[in-house]
Design a protein around this motif. Structure first.
Motif, short mmCIF file in Angstrom:
data_model
loop_
_atom_site.label_atom_id
_atom_site.label_comp_id
_atom_site.label_asym_id
_atom_site.label_seq_id
_atom_site.Cartn_x
_atom_site.Cartn_y
_atom_site.Cartn_z
N LYS A 103 15.52 22.47 -2.59
CA LYS A 103 14.42 23.06 -3.52
C LYS A 103 13.63 21.99 -4.24
CE LYS A 103 17.93 23.12 -7.16
NZ LYS A 103 18.62 24.11 -8.04
N GLY A 104 12.48 22.16 -4.52
CA GLY A 104 11.67 21.11 -5.28
C GLY A 104 10.02 21.75 -5.23
N THR A 105 9.17 20.74 -5.79
CA THR A 105 7.83 21.20 -5.67
C THR A 105 6.88 20.33 -5.07
OG1 THR A 105 7.42 19.99 -7.83
CG2 THR A 105 8.21 22.10 -8.00
N MET A 106 5.80 20.81 -4.52
CA MET A 106 4.80 19.89 -4.11
C MET A 106 4.26 18.59 -4.84
SD MET A 106 2.61 22.28 -1.42
CE MET A 106 1.39 20.84 -1.09
N CYS A 107 4.27 19.17 -6.29
CA CYS A 107 3.94 18.18 -7.40
C CYS A 107 4.69 17.07 -7.44
CB CYS A 107 3.96 18.98 -8.85
SG CYS A 107 3.18 17.69 -10.05
N ASP A 135 6.98 16.11 -5.06
CA ASP A 135 6.71 15.32 -3.80
C ASP A 135 5.67 14.38 -3.84
OD1 ASP A 135 8.85 16.73 -2.69
OD2 ASP A 135 7.75 18.13 -1.83
N CYS A 136 4.34 14.69 -4.41
CA CYS A 136 3.19 14.11 -4.57
C CYS A 136 3.61 12.73 -5.41
CB CYS A 136 2.23 14.76 -5.09
SG CYS A 136 0.73 13.85 -5.11
N VAL A 137 4.32 12.93 -6.56
CA VAL A 137 4.52 11.80 -7.56
C VAL A 137 5.42 10.97 -6.75
CG1 VAL A 137 5.69 11.15 -9.50
CG2 VAL A 137 4.35 13.20 -9.54
N TYR A 138 6.46 11.33 -6.21
CA TYR A 138 7.40 10.49 -5.36
C TYR A 138 6.74 9.76 -4.09
CZ TYR A 138 11.57 12.64 -7.66
OH TYR A 138 12.26 12.94 -8.52
N THR A 139 5.92 10.34 -3.52
CA THR A 139 5.48 9.75 -2.41
C THR A 139 4.17 8.69 -2.79
OG1 THR A 139 3.87 11.43 -1.79
CG2 THR A 139 5.91 11.46 -0.81
N SER A 140 3.67 9.03 -3.91
CA SER A 140 2.53 7.97 -4.29
C SER A 140 3.06 6.85 -5.16
CB SER A 140 1.63 8.98 -5.36
OG SER A 140 1.00 10.04 -4.49
N CYS A 141 3.92 7.15 -5.76
CA CYS A 141 4.56 6.15 -6.96
C CYS A 141 5.76 5.12 -6.31
CB CYS A 141 5.02 6.58 -8.28
SG CYS A 141 3.65 7.52 -9.18
N CYS A 142 6.33 5.86 -5.35
CA CYS A 142 7.44 4.98 -4.85
C CYS A 142 7.79 5.46 -3.31
CB CYS A 142 9.04 5.45 -5.54
SG CYS A 142 10.22 4.22 -5.33
N THR A 143 6.80 5.18 -2.47
CA THR A 143 6.72 5.48 -1.09
C THR A 143 8.04 5.20 -0.47
OG1 THR A 143 4.24 5.41 -1.16
CG2 THR A 143 5.47 5.09 0.99
N PRO A 144 8.40 3.63 -0.42
CA PRO A 144 9.66 3.07 0.26
C PRO A 144 10.83 3.95 -0.07
CG PRO A 144 8.43 1.37 -0.47
CD PRO A 144 7.80 2.53 -1.28
#
Length: 127
Positions: A87-91, A93-102
């Motif tokens: 479970k989770g949201t695209m929002c 996912d966007c925050v995690y991949t944009s702010c903390c990619t590694p």
């Protein structure tokens, strides 16, 4: 006399007895220090290797270099959530991949290791 031929294509089914949450947090680097160090110091190489083991094109993550929102990282994360029923949201996912990619790539790798669900690519040809 007419006959009717009906062809049904099988759909992939994933039944999981696992939880519908991520197996580790976004910053749980101590769970796998070697992977996290590799992901932190050489994220593009790490992301490409992970993407290949996930069953996608090796160079796909390199497209993330061209924008502040990382579409490929986000797509991989959404795909993993859908494949494993997390479970989770695209929002988020966007925050995690944009702010903390590694950290996001390392979390996805840990999840794939934890679930032990093999990736099977099936192709068919008409003979």
């Amino acid at each position: 006399m007419t006959s009717k031929l009906e062809i049904k294509q099988l759909q992939p089914v994933l039944e999981s007895t696992e939880s519908n949450d991520w197996g580790s947090g976004i910053c749980d680097c101590c769970d796998d220090m070697a992977d996290c160090c590799f992901g932190f110091w050489c994220c593009p190489c790490y992301a490409c290797i992970f993407t290949k083991s996930y069953g996608q094109c090796l160079c796909l993550p390199l497209l993330d270099i061209f924008g502040c929102v990382r579409p490929i990282s986000m797509a991989m994360r959404v795909s993993m959530r859908q494949r494993y029923g997390i479970k989770g949201t695209m929002c988020r996912d966007c925050v995690y991949t944009s702010c903390c990619t590694p950290c996001s790539w390392c979390q996805m790798k840990r999840e794939m290791k934890r679930r032990h669900i093999p990736i099977i690519l099936v192709s068919s040809k008409n003979v």
